[in-house]
Design an enzyme around this catalytic site. Structure first.
Site, PDB file in Angstrom:
ATOM      1  N   GLN A  92      21.680 -41.981 -65.413  1.00 22.05           N
ATOM      2  CA  GLN A  92      21.463 -40.715 -66.086  1.00 22.05           C
ATOM      3  C   GLN A  92      20.003 -40.289 -66.149  1.00 22.05           C
ATOM      4  O   GLN A  92      19.709 -39.106 -66.294  1.00 22.05           O
ATOM      5  CB  GLN A  92      22.029 -40.778 -67.506  1.00 22.05           C
ATOM      6  CG  GLN A  92      23.539 -40.948 -67.538  1.00 22.05           C
ATOM      7  CD  GLN A  92      24.069 -41.062 -68.952  1.00 22.05           C
ATOM      8  OE1 GLN A  92      24.200 -42.155 -69.472  1.00 22.05           O
ATOM      9  NE2 GLN A  92      24.376 -39.932 -69.564  1.00 22.05           N
ATOM     10  N   ARG A 143      16.598 -48.765 -75.379  1.00 19.17           N
ATOM     11  CA  ARG A 143      17.814 -49.245 -74.729  1.00 19.17           C
ATOM     12  C   ARG A 143      17.961 -48.542 -73.385  1.00 19.17           C
ATOM     13  O   ARG A 143      17.970 -47.313 -73.313  1.00 19.17           O
ATOM     14  CB  ARG A 143      19.034 -48.970 -75.610  1.00 19.17           C
ATOM     15  CG  ARG A 143      20.351 -49.396 -74.966  1.00 19.17           C
ATOM     16  CD  ARG A 143      21.528 -49.113 -75.879  1.00 19.17           C
ATOM     17  NE  ARG A 143      22.782 -49.470 -75.224  1.00 19.17           N
ATOM     18  CZ  ARG A 143      23.736 -48.603 -74.872  1.00 19.17           C
ATOM     19  NH1 ARG A 143      23.587 -47.305 -75.123  1.00 19.17           N
ATOM     20  NH2 ARG A 143      24.844 -49.017 -74.283  1.00 19.17           N
ATOM     21  N   HIS A 186      26.596 -50.165 -66.729  1.00 14.82           N
ATOM     22  CA  HIS A 186      26.765 -48.907 -67.448  1.00 14.82           C
ATOM     23  C   HIS A 186      27.405 -47.880 -66.512  1.00 14.82           C
ATOM     24  O   HIS A 186      26.773 -46.899 -66.112  1.00 14.82           O
ATOM     25  CB  HIS A 186      25.411 -48.416 -67.971  1.00 14.82           C
ATOM     26  CG  HIS A 186      25.493 -47.364 -69.036  1.00 14.82           C
ATOM     27  ND1 HIS A 186      24.930 -47.513 -70.290  1.00 14.82           N
ATOM     28  CD2 HIS A 186      26.081 -46.155 -69.041  1.00 14.82           C
ATOM     29  CE1 HIS A 186      25.154 -46.425 -71.002  1.00 14.82           C
ATOM     30  NE2 HIS A 186      25.852 -45.581 -70.258  1.00 14.82           N
ATOM     31  N   ASN A 220      29.015 -51.416 -70.929  1.00 13.18           N
ATOM     32  CA  ASN A 220      28.986 -50.263 -71.817  1.00 13.18           C
ATOM     33  C   ASN A 220      30.333 -49.551 -71.820  1.00 13.18           C
ATOM     34  O   ASN A 220      30.876 -49.206 -70.769  1.00 13.18           O
ATOM     35  CB  ASN A 220      27.912 -49.265 -71.368  1.00 13.18           C
ATOM     36  CG  ASN A 220      27.826 -48.064 -72.288  1.00 13.18           C
ATOM     37  OD1 ASN A 220      27.329 -48.155 -73.404  1.00 13.18           O
ATOM     38  ND2 ASN A 220      28.318 -46.913 -71.825  1.00 13.18           N
ATOM     39  N   GLU A 221      30.897 -49.369 -72.995  1.00  8.79           N
ATOM     40  CA  GLU A 221      32.109 -48.589 -73.241  1.00  8.79           C
ATOM     41  C   GLU A 221      33.290 -48.953 -72.344  1.00  8.79           C
ATOM     42  O   GLU A 221      33.916 -48.093 -71.721  1.00  8.79           O
ATOM     43  CB  GLU A 221      31.811 -47.093 -73.135  1.00  8.79           C
ATOM     44  CG  GLU A 221      30.857 -46.599 -74.205  1.00  8.79           C
ATOM     45  CD  GLU A 221      30.617 -45.104 -74.176  1.00  8.79           C
ATOM     46  OE1 GLU A 221      29.956 -44.624 -75.104  1.00  8.79           O
ATOM     47  OE2 GLU A 221      31.102 -44.428 -73.232  1.00  8.79           O
ATOM     48  N   GLU A 252      24.387 -45.807 -79.787  1.00 14.77           N
ATOM     49  CA  GLU A 252      24.250 -44.377 -79.497  1.00 14.77           C
ATOM     50  C   GLU A 252      24.749 -43.576 -80.679  1.00 14.77           C
ATOM     51  O   GLU A 252      25.801 -43.874 -81.240  1.00 14.77           O
ATOM     52  CB  GLU A 252      25.050 -43.965 -78.248  1.00 14.77           C
ATOM     53  CG  GLU A 252      24.566 -44.557 -76.957  1.00 14.77           C
ATOM     54  CD  GLU A 252      25.395 -44.100 -75.771  1.00 14.77           C
ATOM     55  OE1 GLU A 252      26.048 -43.026 -75.870  1.00 14.77           O
ATOM     56  OE2 GLU A 252      25.417 -44.812 -74.746  1.00 14.77           O
ATOM     57  N   TRP A 266      20.789 -41.381 -79.250  1.00 16.72           N
ATOM     58  CA  TRP A 266      21.049 -40.877 -77.900  1.00 16.72           C
ATOM     59  C   TRP A 266      20.677 -39.410 -77.898  1.00 16.72           C
ATOM     60  O   TRP A 266      21.253 -38.631 -78.631  1.00 16.72           O
ATOM     61  CB  TRP A 266      22.517 -41.023 -77.495  1.00 16.72           C
ATOM     62  CG  TRP A 266      22.707 -40.583 -76.072  1.00 16.72           C
ATOM     63  CD1 TRP A 266      23.007 -39.324 -75.614  1.00 16.72           C
ATOM     64  CD2 TRP A 266      22.554 -41.397 -74.913  1.00 16.72           C
ATOM     65  NE1 TRP A 266      23.059 -39.300 -74.259  1.00 16.72           N
ATOM     66  CE2 TRP A 266      22.782 -40.559 -73.794  1.00 16.72           C
ATOM     67  CE3 TRP A 266      22.234 -42.736 -74.704  1.00 16.72           C
ATOM     68  CZ2 TRP A 266      22.704 -41.045 -72.484  1.00 16.72           C
ATOM     69  CZ3 TRP A 266      22.172 -43.209 -73.413  1.00 16.72           C
ATOM     70  CH2 TRP A 266      22.408 -42.365 -72.317  1.00 16.72           C
ATOM     71  N   GLU A 321      23.991 -35.701 -68.217  1.00 19.00           N
ATOM     72  CA  GLU A 321      25.086 -36.157 -69.063  1.00 19.00           C
ATOM     73  C   GLU A 321      26.344 -36.346 -68.226  1.00 19.00           C
ATOM     74  O   GLU A 321      26.719 -35.476 -67.448  1.00 19.00           O
ATOM     75  CB  GLU A 321      25.353 -35.143 -70.185  1.00 19.00           C
ATOM     76  CG  GLU A 321      24.219 -35.030 -71.189  1.00 19.00           C
ATOM     77  CD  GLU A 321      24.003 -36.318 -71.971  1.00 19.00           C
ATOM     78  OE1 GLU A 321      24.964 -37.105 -72.071  1.00 19.00           O
ATOM     79  OE2 GLU A 321      22.886 -36.529 -72.477  1.00 19.00           O
ATOM     80  N   PHE A 335      20.803 -33.761 -75.243  1.00 20.91           N
ATOM     81  CA  PHE A 335      20.801 -34.634 -76.415  1.00 20.91           C
ATOM     82  C   PHE A 335      19.411 -35.153 -76.746  1.00 20.91           C
ATOM     83  O   PHE A 335      19.241 -35.881 -77.718  1.00 20.91           O
ATOM     84  CB  PHE A 335      21.700 -35.856 -76.169  1.00 20.91           C
ATOM     85  CG  PHE A 335      23.168 -35.590 -76.295  1.00 20.91           C
ATOM     86  CD1 PHE A 335      23.854 -35.928 -77.441  1.00 20.91           C
ATOM     87  CD2 PHE A 335      23.870 -35.010 -75.252  1.00 20.91           C
ATOM     88  CE1 PHE A 335      25.220 -35.696 -77.556  1.00 20.91           C
ATOM     89  CE2 PHE A 335      25.233 -34.777 -75.344  1.00 20.91           C
ATOM     90  CZ  PHE A 335      25.907 -35.119 -76.504  1.00 20.91           C
TER      91      PHE A 335
END
Length: 511
Positions: free
Chosen positions: A47, A103, A147, A196-197, A404, A451, A458, A467
């Site tokens: 990103q 991060r 990620h 991540n997630e 985040e 975040w 994004e 953001f």
């Protein structure tokens, strides 16, 4: 934001932030938080870095996805904020802001471009330089290993996260990649996130098909590359969980004694509430929190998937061997959560035409269309408190990092560059205060990351939503950085100021 908040509503975000005032907010300072509590901000490699085809980096599945024109606004992250070329200036800006930590993630396709095998010297040099620069300025590097940016070569070779080879082979590929990270950077990095997630990547990529590799089945999506929404999300999540446990086991056996770092995993932390006051919707909210949070927290704490998922998904939900269960259970030193939204859910009957056989159908919930069709989402600081209380009561109060939390507004061309984002500052103030109250109430929260540190590409919105605490002029060749009101507020708070006032007269952070 890194969180996939619009998998079910790919529209703009309208934020409604409730104001929480349980005490005189202006009396709260960062000194009220525990002594070693960490405040930071974050980004991720795909990103923010840019330099997508430079110095040996090869494509990830997100490069392929955006180059095929599937991003929200048709853009790519080929350049984005170009941190690859501007990291020294960015670290200086972080230092001026007063961040304790930054991060970021390491791009697998930059460090090991072929997915396995040789380390790319230029990629190794970049991350060494970034980490050294952070430490030179007194900023802790908090690193995410994976990620979303799976090397495209592994997707092409055996289907990436879905293939059984992921568990037998790519888990080894992933573990070898994690090993390279530990060996190369672990002398300086003391906080590692494996994945991540992982509780949302399987939904976007393998249920709705809205994200790479665009797999789904009728009637849940269109233009998919194949798939089975009733089984594939669970298989992918299972593989990610086993890969996480493998990396943690490796670190504890090989590196923990000498490097002294901590290992964790970061989950998306939507908080689910009933859409109406009915008993059915109340039960649906509880059920959905188990599906969403318990999908990973239950095996991490208890060694198996939640009973409600076992009963509803049946044999479509993978099983752990006794050895796998033992390896997964307690395979964390902390758990990260990315928290943005309250999701209102309505119960629907099983087996109805409204209820296709997929993750949300198994949970027997739907999201009220009146908000989704308008692209509206709901936020309120009390939802963070409820999330932390849930973790405390249901999962033994694990050490938690809020990795985040942030506020989106629409990119608005040249008018945006006045940096006036008081709404963002107010939003962050309210959530920091809610976090403080949760800590007072016994939650073991260790840190908070905004975040994002600056504007990035994004995943859901491209460049149409921002953001960043710091803005980035994505139309300028040099990707000019500029301060926003929220950056001045956060800097004032981190330097000892009171929580509530926004210090508009402070010295500019961007010179």
């Amino acid at each position: 934001m890194a969180v996939l908040t619009a998998l079910i509503f790919p529209f703009s975000v309208v934020v409604f932030a409730a104001v929480l005032t349980p005490r005189h907010a202006s009396a709260l300072t960062r000194q009220d938080f525990p002594e070693r509590f960490v405040f930071g901000a974050g980004s991720s490699a795909y990103q923010v870095e840019g330099a997508a085809a430079e110095d040996g980096r090869r494509p990830s599945i997100w490069d392929t996805f955006t180059h095929q024109g599937y991003s929200f606004d048709g853009t790519t992250a080929d350049v984005s904020a170009d941190q690859y070329h501007h990291y020294k200036d960015d670290v200086k800006l972080m230092h001026k802001m007063g961040l304790d930590a930054y991060r970021f993630s390491i791009a697998w396709p930059r460090l090991i471009p072929d997915g396995r095998g040789k380390i790319n010297p230029k990629g190794l040099e970049y991350y060494n330089n970034l980490i050294d620069e952070l430490i030179l300025h007194g900023i802790q590097p908090h690193v995410t290993i994976y990620h979303f940016d799976l090397p495209q070569v592994l997707q092409d070779e055996y289907g990436g996260l879905l293939s059984p080879r992921f568990m037998m082979c790519c888990s080894e590929d992933y573990t070898a990649y994690a090993d390279a990270c530990f060996q190369s950077f672990g002398d300086r990095v003391k906080h590692w996130v494996t994945v991540n997630e992982p509780n949302i990547e399987p939904i976007g990529g393998y249920d709705t098909g809205s994200n790479p590799p665009r797999r789904c089945s009728y009637p849940l999506g269109a233009d998919c590359t194949g798939g089975n929404s009733s089984t594939e999300p669970y298989i992918v999540a299972h593989h990610l969980l086993l890969a996480h446990a493998s990396a943690v086991s490796l670190y504890r056996e090989k590196y923990k004694a000498t490097q002294g770092g901590q290992m964790g995993i970061t989950l998306l932390g939507w908080w689910h509430e009933p859409a109406t006051n009915t008993v059915q919707d109340a039960a649906a909210a509880v059920r959905m929190n188990d599906f969403h949070i318990g999908w990973f927290m239950y095996p991490l704490v208890y060694g198996d998937y939640p009973p409600v998922m076992r009963s509803r998904v049946g044999d479509r939900l993978p099983s752990f061997t006794a050895q796998e269960s033992e390896k997964v259970c307690e395979s964390f030193d902390f758990v990260g959560f990315n928290h943005y939204l309250i999701m209102r859910v309505r119960s629907i009957g099983t087996g109805s035409s409204q209820n296709p056989v997929d993750y949300y159908g198994d949970a027997a919930v739907e999201y009220p269309s009146k908000d989704i069709s308008k692209g509206e989402v709901e936020t309120a600081p009390w939802s963070l408190g409820k999330l932390l209380e849930h973790l405390k009561l249901s999962y033994g109060n694990p050490p938690v990092w809020i990795h985040e939390n942030g506020y989106a507004d629409a990119a608005a061309g040249e008018a945006e560059y006045d940096g006036d984002d008081h709404d963002r500052a107010e939003f962050l103030q309210d959530y920091v205060e809610a976090l403080y109250l949760s800590i007072r109430n016994g939650s073991d929260a260790r840190g908070y990351f905004v975040w994002s540190f600056m504007d990035v590409f994004e995943y859901l919105f491209g460049y149409s939503m921002r953001f960043g605490l710091c803005g980035v002029d994505m139309n300028s060749q040099g990707r000019t950085r500029y301060e926003r009101s929220s950056a001045r507020w956060y800097s004032g708070f981190l330097h000892g100021g009171e929580l509530r006032p926004i210090a508009q007269s402070q010295k500019s952070l961007v010179e």
